[in-house]
Motif scaffolding. Structure first.
Motif, short mmCIF file in Angstrom:
data_model
loop_
_atom_site.label_atom_id
_atom_site.label_comp_id
_atom_site.label_asym_id
_atom_site.label_seq_id
_atom_site.Cartn_x
_atom_site.Cartn_y
_atom_site.Cartn_z
N ILE A 132 -6.32 11.09 4.44
CA ILE A 132 -5.25 10.25 3.88
C ILE A 132 -5.09 8.98 4.71
N PHE A 152 -7.87 6.67 3.90
CA PHE A 152 -7.66 6.10 2.57
C PHE A 152 -6.66 4.95 2.61
N LEU A 153 -5.53 5.15 3.28
CA LEU A 153 -4.50 4.12 3.34
C LEU A 153 -4.99 2.89 4.10
N VAL A 172 0.83 -1.21 0.00
CA VAL A 172 0.00 0.00 0.00
C VAL A 172 0.86 1.26 0.00
N GLN A 195 -7.11 0.33 1.93
CA GLN A 195 -6.62 -0.15 0.64
C GLN A 195 -6.50 -1.67 0.57
N GLU A 232 2.64 1.95 -3.29
CA GLU A 232 1.73 2.40 -4.34
C GLU A 232 1.22 3.82 -4.12
N ASN A 233 1.51 4.41 -2.95
CA ASN A 233 0.94 5.72 -2.62
C ASN A 233 2.01 6.67 -2.08
N LYS A 234 3.17 6.70 -2.73
CA LYS A 234 4.24 7.60 -2.30
C LYS A 234 3.81 9.06 -2.39
N ASP A 235 3.03 9.39 -3.42
CA ASP A 235 2.60 10.77 -3.57
C ASP A 235 1.67 11.19 -2.44
N VAL A 236 0.85 10.28 -1.98
CA VAL A 236 -0.06 10.58 -0.87
C VAL A 236 0.72 10.79 0.42
N GLU A 296 2.25 14.18 0.37
CA GLU A 296 1.26 15.20 0.67
C GLU A 296 0.98 15.28 2.17
#
Length: 272
Positions: free
Chosen positions: A162, A165-166, A133, A169, A136-140, A143
């Motif tokens: 955030i 969301f994580l 997870v 997943q 796959e969500n480095k940009d999140v 942020e």
């Protein structure tokens, strides 16, 4: 019924009762270990089967005791041994004790070894899912680092979203808590973001919630990380109450935080 047949029947009945009592005592040993230490290395189905078998042994032993066959007939049989010239098997009691204690040691090893292996296996599965997870969500994550550095109520609300969301997943992921640091009276303080948002972003209200670290578990780890030191992923579990903890540190460009995955797991992984 012939005397030799009666004697053999008595011996067979007594042997059956001995086996049942032995299994019952071994069941009590496992039960004391699991309940006394609050551990359980078995899966739910296996646990239900073992409980049913334990209750069944109580029923079988109760029937044998109520019939009073084993005790009464064995006394008669022992009295007739010399007359019938039935040679007792020497060393039988010694072999029984040896077999009983061997099984007891095996069961103790199974409980503790199974508990250790089940916890390590569970942590490994959760760790692998969490890594997927996060990768796959480095940009999140970046942020979240920027939002935490900003420190505005609406930014904390975004961090809360955030986190949610994580956490969702993967179906197997446990509860996720985001831990970040701050200062209080010029001292390092830990705060958390979990499933409840403590404020109202529309009204510009945010009440940070402290994260109470636990001595010998995560206090030193969090202090080192938020003091700027480099730390690895921390995996911990407790034996008695089946708590699992995975601390994954993240160092962003503007701030640092820790993702804590934890869950209470009341059953182990042995069995079906």
């Amino acid at each position: 019924m012939k005397l030799d047949t009666t004697a053999q029947t008595a011996r067979a009945t007594l042997s059956l009762l001995t086996v049942v009592v032995s299994l019952f005592l071994l069941g009590i040993l496992v039960l004391v270990l699991c309940m006394g230490l609050q551990i359980n290395p078995f899966r739910e189905t296996t646990t239900s089967f073992l409980v049913a078998a334990f209750v069944g042994l109580i029923g079988v032993a109760g029937v044998l005791v109520l019939l009073n066959v084993a005790t009464n007939i064995s006394l008669i049989a022992d009295a007739k041994v010399a007359e019938l010239r039935i040679d007792p098997r020497r060393g039988l009691l010694r072999k029984w004790f040896a077999a009983f204690f061997t099984l007891a040691i095996v069961l103790v090893g199974l409980v503790f070894g199974g508990t250790y292996l089940s916890k390590e296996r569970y942590l490994g599965i959760i760790h692998a899912q969490a890594d997927e997870v996060l990768n796959e969500n480095k940009d999140v994550l970046d942020e979240a680092s920027r939002r935490l550095a900003s420190g505005k109520p609406e930014d904390y609300k975004r961090v809360f979203d955030i986190r949610t969301f994580l956490e969702n997943q993967r179906s197997g992921l446990p509860q996720l808590t985001l831990i970040y640091s701050g200062r209080f009276a010029n001292k390092l303080a830990f705060y958390r973001v979990n499933e409840y948002f403590p404020g109202d972003a529309e009204k510009g209200i945010y009440n940070p919630v402290y994260f109470a670290c636990t001595r010998n578990l995560d206090c030193d780890y969090l202090t080192k990380f938020f003091s700027g030191e480099k730390v690895d992923i921390l995996r911990k579990y407790t034996v008695r109450d089946d708590q699992f903890y995975i601390y994954i540190p993240y160092s962003g460009r503007e701030s640092r935080f820790v993702l804590l995955f934890n869950r209470s797991n009341s059953y182990g992984k042995l069995g079906s």
